[in-house]
Design an enzyme around this catalytic site. Structure first.
Site, PDB file in Angstrom:
ATOM      1  N   GLY A 202       0.800  -1.219   0.000  1.00 33.37           N
ATOM      2  CA  GLY A 202       0.000   0.000   0.000  1.00 33.37           C
ATOM      3  C   GLY A 202       0.829   1.263   0.000  1.00 33.37           C
ATOM      4  O   GLY A 202       1.334   1.701  -1.029  1.00 33.37           O
ATOM      5  N   HIS A 397      -7.015  -9.720   6.909  1.00 30.45           N
ATOM      6  CA  HIS A 397      -6.911  -8.971   5.654  1.00 30.45           C
ATOM      7  C   HIS A 397      -7.905  -9.565   4.657  1.00 30.45           C
ATOM      8  O   HIS A 397      -7.942 -10.773   4.450  1.00 30.45           O
ATOM      9  CB  HIS A 397      -5.494  -9.058   5.090  1.00 30.45           C
ATOM     10  CG  HIS A 397      -5.214  -8.039   4.039  1.00 30.45           C
ATOM     11  ND1 HIS A 397      -5.788  -8.096   2.790  1.00 30.45           N
ATOM     12  CD2 HIS A 397      -4.436  -6.930   4.038  1.00 30.45           C
ATOM     13  CE1 HIS A 397      -5.374  -7.063   2.068  1.00 30.45           C
ATOM     14  NE2 HIS A 397      -4.551  -6.343   2.811  1.00 30.45           N
ATOM     15  N   THR A 409      -3.141  -5.833  -2.687  1.00 27.46           N
ATOM     16  CA  THR A 409      -3.146  -4.539  -2.012  1.00 27.46           C
ATOM     17  C   THR A 409      -4.533  -3.926  -1.920  1.00 27.46           C
ATOM     18  O   THR A 409      -5.326  -3.994  -2.872  1.00 27.46           O
ATOM     19  CB  THR A 409      -2.196  -3.556  -2.723  1.00 27.46           C
ATOM     20  OG1 THR A 409      -2.274  -2.289  -2.056  1.00 27.46           O
ATOM     21  CG2 THR A 409      -2.553  -3.375  -4.177  1.00 27.46           C
ATOM     22  N   ARG A 434     -10.369  -3.007   7.156  1.00 25.11           N
ATOM     23  CA  ARG A 434     -10.082  -4.394   6.813  1.00 25.11           C
ATOM     24  C   ARG A 434     -10.739  -5.392   7.754  1.00 25.11           C
ATOM     25  O   ARG A 434     -11.215  -6.449   7.325  1.00 25.11           O
ATOM     26  CB  ARG A 434      -8.566  -4.592   6.777  1.00 25.11           C
ATOM     27  CG  ARG A 434      -7.933  -3.950   5.561  1.00 25.11           C
ATOM     28  CD  ARG A 434      -6.444  -4.136   5.501  1.00 25.11           C
ATOM     29  NE  ARG A 434      -5.733  -3.163   6.314  1.00 25.11           N
ATOM     30  CZ  ARG A 434      -4.419  -2.940   6.219  1.00 25.11           C
ATOM     31  NH1 ARG A 434      -3.702  -3.605   5.340  1.00 25.11           N
ATOM     32  NH2 ARG A 434      -3.833  -2.047   6.990  1.00 25.11           N
ATOM     33  N   ARG A 576      -5.818  -2.035  12.032  1.00 29.97           N
ATOM     34  CA  ARG A 576      -4.700  -1.207  11.602  1.00 29.97           C
ATOM     35  C   ARG A 576      -5.106  -0.293  10.462  1.00 29.97           C
ATOM     36  O   ARG A 576      -5.675  -0.739   9.465  1.00 29.97           O
ATOM     37  CB  ARG A 576      -3.533  -2.106  11.169  1.00 29.97           C
ATOM     38  CG  ARG A 576      -2.272  -1.328  10.810  1.00 29.97           C
ATOM     39  CD  ARG A 576      -1.092  -2.243  10.640  1.00 29.97           C
ATOM     40  NE  ARG A 576      -1.284  -3.199   9.559  1.00 29.97           N
ATOM     41  CZ  ARG A 576      -0.549  -4.289   9.400  1.00 29.97           C
ATOM     42  NH1 ARG A 576       0.387  -4.584  10.264  1.00 29.97           N
ATOM     43  NH2 ARG A 576      -0.769  -5.097   8.394  1.00 29.97           N
TER      44      ARG A 576
END
Length: 601
Positions: A202, A397, A409, A434, A576
């Site tokens: 990213g 993720h 990504t 996410r 995150r």
């Protein structure tokens, strides 16, 4: 006199016997490489077929743990790693192990002389690469470090600072310490440097950058903290998040001073208030940053050792950390005494057993983390009384390519991509954090979804898209009808989904799921990647203060023990904010180094 003559004669006989025995051992050893089991190894091939001896590859009797002297021998015959990659390209190889995204510059990462060789890439990929003298994969597994509690070192070295872990945070800390004139030994258990930093695709979050100013973005630290707390659901360590925001601009300048160049990602990634994520158009930011930072590390003069696993923290009688016990690939167990130890060992995302203890529902789920992310730093520090918190905080993720452990990504989604299920319909705000997207995908039929995007997205992440095409993840279709047929989706429903989203993009309003930014209209050529959730990172870990001291269970610093990077828990909170981890490698790596420098004075 007669007795002296007898002693001399006996000495000569013993010496002759020793030489004769050594000669017999060498002959037997050589024979084993010619005809025995070792003839199937690379060393056996060189000796048996190529007519070379041991000294051809081993310039000295001693083999270092990093094996760099062997790499020099390999490349003197075969050429450099880069030149081998170019040869693979000329031969038309679609995938080259010599031209990958990792910072592999060592032949012995894959090619083992005295044991089976293996394809390091296949710790994450499933490439069908024929490996001479070996097999497709040798997995890296977590190890109980308790077995080394009573191990005795064969020898002891001394230095100013030991850094455990050669990822982004560890490399940054080493460079800063060397600048200050300190002697540093950096120890990395894997055969290559970079850690999980190599896999970051990213960007890097920076508050108040010159790029924001040029684009008229009036960002500030308070808003950055607010955004990070929103995504982390208020569970973040507020002191560390503020330090991250306040120092992000200096971190970017530090990277620019090394020769790095980034661009501003247009759009509010992750639904945050302002565009602040910086990226590289060359591909994944992780590989790009390591390509810049690793040469600076080498030039700094730090003593960098790979294949060197720290198995224990050493303490004096008062409980102060005084060094480490190391298990080297060839040196065995030895000790390094130091004034300070910095743990930069990364996450525990590739330790499925540890995660399943806290989250049984995730038992067997894939991970997109690098193969050595076992949580070693947590084991090491807990044995000296460190506080370890919130191991249940694991980031799921949403974008791993189905059938692999390769992370796609989030920039594909943030730049306009959408998610559809097997009914051909959207089911969530595609720009959601996410940890919300992962569980939503798991609820869908088959536990997966299709990431759909068009050329408007490709133009913003062209190199990344081309990489996914090369890896075989991407389906391409001229329109929605053809894509539905390729993916096996209900044609009518999928076509309607794409047309409806195109209208929403025209109006810049998403009444279905409230997506804030609709950066593509899904018209023209379409691309699709089937994605599944996987463990992308971990959010728990060691408790550290604002100066990166590791704290004990009473909240007091453990003398001479510091930490930086993913091994530190709580600063991300419950989820995150994408781009914070990359920034944190520089900010907290520098912070740990500065604390060590100050306290050594």
């Amino acid at each position: 006199m007669k007795n002296k003559i007898k002693l001399v004669a006996l000495s000569i006989l013993l010496a002759f016997g020793s030489v004769q025995a050594q000669s017999m051992d060498e002959n037997a050893n050589k024979q084993e490489y010619v005809q025995g089991q070792k003839s199937t190894y690379l060393a056996g091939y060189h000796q048996n077929k190529m007519g070379v001896n041991c000294s051809t590859c081993h310039p000295t009797d001693k083999v270092t743990d990093s094996e760099r002297e062997i790499d020099v021998s390999c490349q003197s015959c075969h050429g450099s790693y880069r030149s081998l990659g170019e040869k693979d390209t000329q031969r038309g190889k679609p995938i080259s192990a010599h031209k990958g995204h990792l910072s592999i510059s060592s032949c012995t990462t894959c090619h083992q002389g005295h044991q089976e060789s293996f394809v390091y890439c296949n710790n994450c990929h499933i490439f069908d690469m024929p490996m001479k003298f070996g097999r497709q994969k040798i997995p890296y597994l977590p190890e109980d470090l308790g077995q080394y509690d009573n191990a005795a070192p064969a020898f002891t070295e001394k230095t100013d600072v030991v850094i455990v872990g050669g990822g982004g945070a560890g490399m940054v800390a080493a460079i800063e310490l060397q600048k200050a004139g300190k002697n540093v030994i950096l120890l990395e258990k894997m055969p290559i440097l970079g850690g999980s930093s190599l896999l970051a695709t990213g960007g890097m979050n920076v508050v108040g950058s010159d790029l924001q100013e040029k684009n008229g973005v009036a960002d500030n630290v308070d808003t950055f903290v607010k955004d990070s707390l929103h995504i982390g659901k208020g569970a973040n360590d507020k002191d560390l998040i503020r330090i991250l925001g306040e120092n992000s601009k200096d971190a970017y300048q530090w990277f620019k001073d090394l020769g790095g160049h980034l661009e501003l990602q247009k759009g509010r990634t992750g639904g945050t208030t302002y565009p602040r994520q910086l990226f590289t158009p060359t591909g994944g930011i992780g590989r790009y940053m390591v390509d810049i930072i690793e040469p600076a590390l080498v030039q700094s003069g730090a003593d960098v050792r790979v294949n060197s696993k720290v198995v224990k923290l050493l303490q004096d009688p008062n409980g102060n950390v005084k060094g480490v016990l190391v298990k080297g690939k060839h040196n065995g167990i030895y000790a390094i005494e130091a004034n300070a130890v910095i743990l930069a060992t990364g996450s525990y995302a590739n330790n499925g057993e540890l995660i399943a203890q806290k989250l049984p529902q995730f038992k067997g789920i894939i991970t997109t983390a690098q193969p050595g992310s076992h949580g070693d730093g947590l084991q090491l520090a807990s044995k000296v009384g460190a506080q370890v918190n919130h191991l249940e905080r694991v980031q799921i993720h949403p974008n791993a390519a189905a059938g692999t452990t390769i992370m796609i990504t989030q920039a594909i989604r943030n730049n306009g991509g959408i998610l559809v299920n097997r009914s051909g319909k959207r089911f969530v705000d595609d720009q959601a954090p996410r940890n919300k997207l992962g569980p939503e995908i798991l609820k869908q039929e088959g536990g997966s979804a299709f990431l759909i995007y068009n050329d408007q997205v490709v133009q913003k992440r062209k190199k990344v898209h081309e990489g996914y095409v090369k890896l075989g993840f991407v389906n391409t279709a001229s329109d929605a009808k053809e894509m539905a047929q390729k993916l096996g989706l209900p044609e009518k429903d999928f076509v309607q989904t794409i047309e409806t989203y195109g209208k929403y993009a025209d109006e810049q309003k998403d009444p279905d799921f409230g997506r804030k930014e609709l950066m593509s209209d899904m018209r023209g050529t379409l691309y699709a990647i089937e994605v599944i959730p996987g463990i992308g990172g971990t959010l728990g870990g060691l408790k550290a203060d604002a100066d990166m001291h590791v704290l004990d269970k009473n909240g007091k610093p453990i003398n001479n023990l510091l930490a930086a990077g993913e091994v530190v828990g709580e600063w991300h909170g419950m989820d995150r904010y994408g781009g914070n981890a990359v920034t944190g490698n520089i900010v907290f790596g520098k912070k740990a180094a500065q604390t060590a420098i100050q306290e050594m004075r």
